[in-house]
Design an enzyme around this catalytic site. Structure first.
Site, short mmCIF file in Angstrom:
data_model
loop_
_atom_site.label_atom_id
_atom_site.label_comp_id
_atom_site.label_asym_id
_atom_site.label_seq_id
_atom_site.Cartn_x
_atom_site.Cartn_y
_atom_site.Cartn_z
CG ASP A 1 -0.76 2.30 14.51
OD1 ASP A 1 -1.84 1.93 13.76
OD2 ASP A 1 -0.75 2.27 15.86
CD GLN B 1 -0.77 -0.79 3.92
OE1 GLN B 1 -2.15 -0.80 3.72
NE2 GLN B 1 0.01 -1.54 4.57
CG ASP C 1 -5.27 -1.49 15.07
OD1 ASP C 1 -4.20 -1.13 15.68
OD2 ASP C 1 -6.04 -0.80 14.69
#
Ligand code: SAM
Length: 282
Positions: A86, A31, A156
């Site tokens: 993250d 991505q 997540d």
């Protein structure tokens, strides 16, 4: 000229953030990864042009997807995080000193690398924690094949587009259930129901045949515009969603974690749904 980054949130809605500085912008194997600085939200991570997490409000999202299921369960030894590149979810979860082990399965190593480089206020030193087993793989493949078992699984992921699409299917949730020990809890990132009701409706529909108790809980996360965000909840023990207040207070005090959103009063209140959300669960 001032630069703005524009996100197409939904068919008829776009959102622009003023870009004070571009810290990173490159295409990974999975991505496009962008990290920018914005005067209101701080450093912001985008994946394929979709806002993922912001320095200023990430505590809300990460506290609610970690402390709520971990304290509801009460004896989490092994935690599974699918996605979470993250590092914010991992950093928050690791504050539980009684937590013995975390497996985090992230499909894109560059998200972890760039978060460590540019988002230290979100991931801190979490990736260096000895309790972590960081696996770079597709979360769906991992839960299908692993022999490991977990007490809580946190999904997540990005939204159900691109690499995240597989993480909203019944097959994936069934494989997550396979990895949960008896009494285990599955929680999921399930979008902003006012804007994307089908995401929550679909998750609840495919979870219902798999778990005895399927519900959702809410928290307003400023960066995810359009009203409160929904977190999917699934377990085989309805009592896990109704932990008595004194037990939550005891567990929260024993954990001795400083939080800015989650607390034992917010915990049960988050499950109280306004009509427009509750109707998505029927
Ligand atoms: N808080 C964000 C949200 O609510 O949309 C999600 C944050 S986190 C950055 C999402 C992570 O999921 C990304 O790092 C992405 O690479 C990862 N991801 C997407 N699809 C995945 C998959 N199939 N397996 C594992 N990780 C995946």
């Amino acid at each position: 000229m001032t630069e703005w980054i524009e996100e197409t949130l939904h068919r008829n809605l776009r959102m622009k953030l003023k870009v004070d500085r571009v810290l990173y912008d490159a295409q990974s194997a999975e991505q496009r990864v962008q990290i920018i600085e914005n005067g209101t939200l701080g450093r912001v991570l985008y994946l394929d042009g979709v806002l993922q997490t912001c320095e200023r409000d990430e505590f809300i999202y990460h506290e609610m997807l970690t402390h709520l299921p971990i304290l509801a369960h009460g004896r989490v030894q092994d935690l599974l995080i699918i996605g979470g590149g993250d590092g914010g979810m991992l950093e928050e979860a690791l504050k539980h000193r009684a937590l013995g082990h975390v497996t985090m399965v992230e499909i894109d190593p560059s998200v972890v690398a760039m978060s460590k480089a540019y988002l230290p206020s979100i991931c801190g030193e979490a990736f260096a924690d000895p309790r972590l087993d960081l696996v770079f793989a597709d979360g769906f493949a991992f839960v299908r094949e692993t022999e490991r078992r977990y007490d809580v699984a946190i999904v997540d992921s990005t939204d159900p587009i691109g690499p995240g699409e597989a993480l909203f299917t019944q097959e994936f949730y069934a494989a997550c259930k396979r990895c949960l020990r008896p009494g285990g809890i599955l929680v999921t990132q399930n979008g902003v129901p006012f804007m994307q009701p089908d995401e929550l409706r679909n998750t609840v529909r495919v979870l219902r045949p798999l778990f005895a108790d399927v519900h959702c809980y809410l928290a307003a996360v400023p960066g995810y515009v359009g009203g409160p965000m929904a977190f999917g909840w699934a377990s085989d023990d309805p009592a896990l969603r109704r932990v008595p207040q004194d037990a939550l207070q005891r567990r929260f005090a024993a954990a001795d974690i400083a939080t800015r959103y989650y607390n034992p009063e917010v915990h049960p209140a988050a499950f109280c749904l306004p009509g427009y959300v509750a109707e998505l669960l029927t």
